[in-house]
Write a protein that holds these residues in place. Structure first.
Motif, PDB file in Angstrom:
ATOM      1  N   ALA A  73       0.868  -1.174   0.000  1.00 32.59           N
ATOM      2  CA  ALA A  73       0.000   0.000   0.000  1.00 32.59           C
ATOM      3  C   ALA A  73       0.904   1.223   0.000  1.00 32.59           C
ATOM      4  O   ALA A  73       1.650   1.433   0.953  1.00 32.59           O
ATOM      5  N   THR A  74       0.857   2.001  -1.075  1.00 29.48           N
ATOM      6  CA  THR A  74       1.757   3.162  -1.184  1.00 29.48           C
ATOM      7  C   THR A  74       0.975   4.418  -1.574  1.00 29.48           C
ATOM      8  O   THR A  74       0.952   4.774  -2.726  1.00 29.48           O
ATOM      9  N   VAL A  75       0.350   5.063  -0.635  1.00 31.72           N
ATOM     10  CA  VAL A  75       0.490   4.871   0.803  1.00 31.72           C
ATOM     11  C   VAL A  75      -0.890   4.932   1.460  1.00 31.72           C
ATOM     12  O   VAL A  75      -1.856   5.381   0.856  1.00 31.72           O
ATOM     13  N   VAL A  76      -0.916   4.523   2.770  1.00 30.90           N
ATOM     14  CA  VAL A  76      -2.099   4.688   3.602  1.00 30.90           C
ATOM     15  C   VAL A  76      -1.948   5.986   4.390  1.00 30.90           C
ATOM     16  O   VAL A  76      -0.895   6.238   4.979  1.00 30.90           O
ATOM     17  N   LEU A  77      -2.991   6.792   4.405  1.00 31.52           N
ATOM     18  CA  LEU A  77      -2.966   8.074   5.131  1.00 31.52           C
ATOM     19  C   LEU A  77      -3.304   7.793   6.594  1.00 31.52           C
ATOM     20  O   LEU A  77      -4.435   7.970   7.061  1.00 31.52           O
ATOM     21  N   VAL A  78      -2.320   7.370   7.343  1.00 27.84           N
ATOM     22  CA  VAL A  78      -2.503   6.832   8.687  1.00 27.84           C
ATOM     23  C   VAL A  78      -3.215   7.785   9.646  1.00 27.84           C
ATOM     24  O   VAL A  78      -4.058   7.348  10.437  1.00 27.84           O
ATOM     25  N   PRO A  79      -2.942   9.106   9.655  1.00 23.39           N
ATOM     26  CA  PRO A  79      -3.617   9.968  10.629  1.00 23.39           C
ATOM     27  C   PRO A  79      -5.137  10.024  10.478  1.00 23.39           C
ATOM     28  O   PRO A  79      -5.828  10.467  11.406  1.00 23.39           O
ATOM     29  N   LEU A  80      -5.658   9.565   9.344  1.00 20.24           N
ATOM     30  CA  LEU A  80      -7.103   9.583   9.139  1.00 20.24           C
ATOM     31  C   LEU A  80      -7.788   8.330   9.677  1.00 20.24           C
ATOM     32  O   LEU A  80      -9.028   8.255   9.661  1.00 20.24           O
ATOM     33  N   HIS A  81      -7.015   7.359  10.168  1.00 18.59           N
ATOM     34  CA  HIS A  81      -7.576   6.059  10.528  1.00 18.59           C
ATOM     35  C   HIS A  81      -7.296   5.706  11.978  1.00 18.59           C
ATOM     36  O   HIS A  81      -6.311   6.151  12.576  1.00 18.59           O
ATOM     37  N   ASN A  82      -8.151   4.861  12.533  1.00 15.95           N
ATOM     38  CA  ASN A  82      -7.929   4.349  13.880  1.00 15.95           C
ATOM     39  C   ASN A  82      -6.862   3.261  13.836  1.00 15.95           C
ATOM     40  O   ASN A  82      -6.939   2.340  13.022  1.00 15.95           O
ATOM     41  N   PRO A  83      -5.865   3.312  14.706  1.00 14.98           N
ATOM     42  CA  PRO A  83      -4.755   2.351  14.615  1.00 14.98           C
ATOM     43  C   PRO A  83      -5.140   0.918  14.951  1.00 14.98           C
ATOM     44  O   PRO A  83      -4.488  -0.020  14.468  1.00 14.98           O
ATOM     45  N   VAL A  84      -6.172   0.715  15.759  1.00 13.93           N
ATOM     46  CA  VAL A  84      -6.603  -0.649  16.047  1.00 13.93           C
ATOM     47  C   VAL A  84      -7.190  -1.278  14.787  1.00 13.93           C
ATOM     48  O   VAL A  84      -6.844  -2.416  14.418  1.00 13.93           O
ATOM     49  N   GLU A  85      -8.061  -0.531  14.112  1.00 11.64           N
ATOM     50  CA  GLU A  85      -8.624  -1.030  12.857  1.00 11.64           C
ATOM     51  C   GLU A  85      -7.531  -1.260  11.828  1.00 11.64           C
ATOM     52  O   GLU A  85      -7.534  -2.277  11.126  1.00 11.64           O
ATOM     53  N   MET A  86      -6.567  -0.327  11.749  1.00 13.10           N
ATOM     54  CA  MET A  86      -5.481  -0.459  10.786  1.00 13.10           C
ATOM     55  C   MET A  86      -4.613  -1.673  11.100  1.00 13.10           C
ATOM     56  O   MET A  86      -4.230  -2.430  10.205  1.00 13.10           O
ATOM     57  N   ALA A  87      -4.301  -1.891  12.372  1.00  5.46           N
ATOM     58  CA  ALA A  87      -3.440  -3.017  12.755  1.00  5.46           C
ATOM     59  C   ALA A  87      -4.068  -4.340  12.334  1.00  5.46           C
ATOM     60  O   ALA A  87      -3.387  -5.227  11.790  1.00  5.46           O
ATOM     61  N   GLU A  88      -5.366  -4.485  12.538  1.00  5.82           N
ATOM     62  CA  GLU A  88      -6.003  -5.743  12.193  1.00  5.82           C
ATOM     63  C   GLU A  88      -6.216  -5.866  10.686  1.00  5.82           C
ATOM     64  O   GLU A  88      -6.135  -6.971  10.135  1.00  5.82           O
ATOM     65  N   SER A  89      -6.470  -4.745  10.002  1.00  4.77           N
ATOM     66  CA  SER A  89      -6.594  -4.787   8.543  1.00  4.77           C
ATOM     67  C   SER A  89      -5.269  -5.166   7.898  1.00  4.77           C
ATOM     68  O   SER A  89      -5.228  -5.968   6.953  1.00  4.77           O
ATOM     69  N   ILE A  90      -4.172  -4.594   8.392  1.00  2.08           N
ATOM     70  CA  ILE A  90      -2.860  -4.902   7.814  1.00  2.08           C
ATOM     71  C   ILE A  90      -2.457  -6.339   8.142  1.00  2.08           C
ATOM     72  O   ILE A  90      -1.866  -7.033   7.299  1.00  2.08           O
ATOM     73  N   ALA A  91      -2.772  -6.805   9.335  1.00  3.05           N
ATOM     74  CA  ALA A  91      -2.496  -8.208   9.666  1.00  3.05           C
ATOM     75  C   ALA A  91      -3.262  -9.129   8.728  1.00  3.05           C
ATOM     76  O   ALA A  91      -2.739 -10.159   8.272  1.00  3.05           O
ATOM     77  N   THR A  92      -4.505  -8.764   8.425  1.00  4.40           N
ATOM     78  CA  THR A  92      -5.303  -9.560   7.491  1.00  4.40           C
ATOM     79  C   THR A  92      -4.695  -9.537   6.098  1.00  4.40           C
ATOM     80  O   THR A  92      -4.596 -10.572   5.419  1.00  4.40           O
ATOM     81  N   MET A  93      -4.273  -8.349   5.638  1.00  3.88           N
ATOM     82  CA  MET A  93      -3.633  -8.253   4.324  1.00  3.88           C
ATOM     83  C   MET A  93      -2.365  -9.089   4.273  1.00  3.88           C
ATOM     84  O   MET A  93      -2.082  -9.747   3.268  1.00  3.88           O
ATOM     85  N   ASP A  94      -1.599  -9.078   5.343  1.00  2.29           N
ATOM     86  CA  ASP A  94      -0.360  -9.865   5.365  1.00  2.29           C
ATOM     87  C   ASP A  94      -0.670 -11.351   5.281  1.00  2.29           C
ATOM     88  O   ASP A  94       0.065 -12.115   4.642  1.00  2.29           O
ATOM     89  N   ALA A  95      -1.764 -11.773   5.911  1.00  2.00           N
ATOM     90  CA  ALA A  95      -2.176 -13.172   5.813  1.00  2.00           C
ATOM     91  C   ALA A  95      -2.621 -13.510   4.388  1.00  2.00           C
ATOM     92  O   ALA A  95      -2.261 -14.556   3.846  1.00  2.00           O
TER      93      ALA A  95
END
Length: 340
Positions: A73-95
């Motif tokens: 992902a180039t790039v995700v605008l991280v300040p617009l998102h909740n980090p808990v949701e992002m952490a689990e979404s990225i973990a899912t993408m990595d899987a």
């Protein structure tokens, strides 16, 4: 050197999004078969005059066609998102990607996006830093409790983790000198934007490496993005790319992207001037020579090409991917090249 293809996820208003996504699927298959190492897609919201596919759902679909390629992902605008949701979404993408996902992060620069998400632009650096801290804790710790200025996580057990250990590679996109130094202090690879001239990038890389040294950080991977068009000759590359690449940079100018660069950069200039030292437009020989130059002179180890822009026909990109697979990628990988 790894070679990547940035998939165009912005479409002209009125085009069929299902059709454009299916074209992207075919492009990823072609890139995989041509020998690319990476595919990626970008994120923006309210992207008028274009419509735009959301990044993570699009990459989730494309990952099914990616084979052994990395997916970024180039790039995700991280300040617009909740980090808990992002952490689990990225973990899912990595899987989904079998442990081959790369997270590119950025602050963004468009006021419309921050206003729409109800986030104050002045908070964006603090939100980015806290969000990255929270995400890495959720990826690496068995139990997490976090109380910061912007985000709070109660004491919880954590079970959702990415495949990669300790976590997926994180790239930080930056245009200006201050955020580039910040990426160095934080110890992240700087994802070099496609908008700056190569001479500007060379100076910024020197500054970045000095900041790494001052912060006691090791020199990480150096990923670089470039607008590119490969054709039988340079004139054809300029002529065929201009209607689409020029329009893309007109949109950037309206968004204020050029003002995010140091100095008095402007994208509202003639195409030949805009392209000079900024775009990689030419033959397969030109592509090989330039990629090797960036590797030798700048230390770049990921080279990501954007070779399609809104409105450009699907077949034009497929022809370029074919040339890359036949005449560029094998020579870059084997070192069988010479300067032309």
């Amino acid at each position: 050197m790894k070679l990547g293809l940035l998939i165009n996820s912005q479409y002209v208003a009125g085009e069929s999004m299902p059709d454009k996504i299916q074209e992207s699927v075919e492009q990823v298959r072609a890139a995989r078969d041509a020998g690319f190492d990476l595919i990626c897609a970008a994120q923006h919201y309210l992207a008028a005059p274009f419509q735009m596919s959301a990044t993570l759902p699009l990459l989730g679909r494309l990952a099914a066609e990616a084979g052994d390629m990395e997916v970024a992902a180039t790039v995700v605008l991280v300040p617009l998102h909740n980090p808990v949701e992002m952490a689990e979404s990225i973990a899912t993408m990595d899987a989904i990607c079998g442990g081959r996902f790369i997270l590119g992060v950025g602050l963004g620069y468009r006021e419309e996006e921050y206003a729409a998400f109800g986030v104050e632009p002045g908070q964006r650096v603090g939100r980015m830093r806290e969000a990255l801290e929270v995400m890495k804790l959720l990826w690496t710790e068995d139990e997490v409790e976090f109380h910061g200025r912007y985000y709070h996580v109660p004491k919880v057990k954590v079970a959702t983790r990415p495949v990669q250990r300790p976590h997926p590679l994180i790239w930080v996109a930056a245009n200006g000198n201050v955020p580039i130094r910040r990426a160095a202090r934080w110890g992240y690879p700087w994802l070099i934007n496609p908008h700056a001239t190569v001479s500007m990038v060379a100076g910024q890389l020197e500054m970045y490496r000095e900041a790494l040294s001052e912060a006691g950080q090791p020199v990480p991977s150096i990923p670089m993005m470039r607008e590119a068009y490969v054709a039988k000759d340079r004139e054809t590359a300029y002529i065929e790319s201009q209607p689409y690449l020029e329009g893309k940079y007109a949109a950037y100018a309206s968004w204020g992207q050029d003002k995010a660069l140091p100095g008095e950069e402007s994208f509202s200039i003639p195409y030949q001037d805009l392209a000079r030292d900024r775009f990689l437009l030419g033959t397969a020989d030109d592509m090989v020579s330039e990629v090797k130059r960036y590797e030798a002179e700048l230390g770049v180890d990921y080279m990501i090409f954007r070779m399609q822009w809104p409105g450009m026909p699907h077949q034009q990109l497929l022809r370029q991917i074919e040339i890359m697979g036949q005449d560029v990628i094998p020579r870059v990988k084997t070192g069988g090249w010479k300067a032309y």
